[in-house]
Design an enzyme around this catalytic site. Sequence first.
Site: not given
Length: 341
Positions: A127, A152, A156
């Site tokens: 992302s 989160y 990644k």
Amino acid sequence: MKKRILVSGGAGYIGSHVSVELIEAGYEVVVADNMSNCDTTGIEGVRKITGRTDIPLVEMDFCDAAAVERLFDDYPIDAVIHFAAFKAVGESVAEPIKYYRNNLTSFLNVLDAARNHGGCDVLFSSSATVYGEAEQLPVTERSPRLPATSPYGNTKQICEDMLRDVTASDPSIRGIALRYFNPIGAHPSALIGELPRGVPNNLIPYITQTAIGKRACLSIFGNDYPTEDGTCLRDYIDIVDLAQAHVAAVTRMLEGRMKEGYEIFNIGTGRPVSVSELVTEFERVNGLKLNYRFAERRPGDVTAIWADTALANEELGWRAKRTLAETLASAWAWEKHLAGE
Ligand code: UFG
């Protein structure tokens, strides 16, 4: 013999669109998903669009190492595209253990099973969040990764590092991380699309649900940002364009065209669009008026981020093709399809 691609999390929003494009490009697909954040709409849509009623859906949890090993025993896998992960930024702040356990364990199990089965190519779904509040825009793949602002986002970054380190240690595994900007829209058939559970976190499903009357009013989070109209800038990438980038990346790996054992590509349009512009364009394209108001900034949002896509354009031979208007029309068609209209 067709090459077989394992799509973990393949029943979800991005996974279902990628499965369609893979099949249409001539690949065999095995979809595996624990169905924790979706129902069977996605896989049924994939089967309908492609006319391939035999596409397997293996219901399993990628945190279960033995189950992942069994999956690799049952199917010869040439490449894995790994989507299976939790993705709600706010929830990850409230429940970090849940996010670290799920997102890291599942990817570790995939890498381990790949290694235990003689190696395979691995595409990781990353992302633009890894760039944080970038100092220079647009961001290139060489722009610094800033400290993650949510668990989160941190998963990644850690998964990218896991893939980098595993590919460096084991030549039987090659890897690509695709850093997505903001994927939006739906398949032109309106048979698959984004299906958020509960109140949507993301802008487009909130817009379409407001337009259809499921939500009373869209809140635009902040109109005092240092941008032209005061709202945040993002790079909204059409979901089918994004899916096609996966086909290009997987093909590059399978055909042995990588320049390094681990590569990273930005997947965006290269064009910044403000939240207000997006809302206006949605209204224009679909001929409707949206009920919205300006609200407080949302904690954790960056002011602006968009992609330099030159590397993906040159190396993957891929570029975003659909216009924002087409994409916003597809998002609205999908919401209407869900409402039975
Ligand atoms: N927004 C609103 N109102 C809403 C929802 C969003 O104004 O109801 C605004 C946000 O403030 C932001 C823009 O619309 O400016 C886009 O928001 P999204 O939630 O759709 O997308 P984000 O850019 O916040 O999220 C993306 C990815 C995440 C990633 C995150 C990192 O979807 O996976 O960037 O910041 F983690």
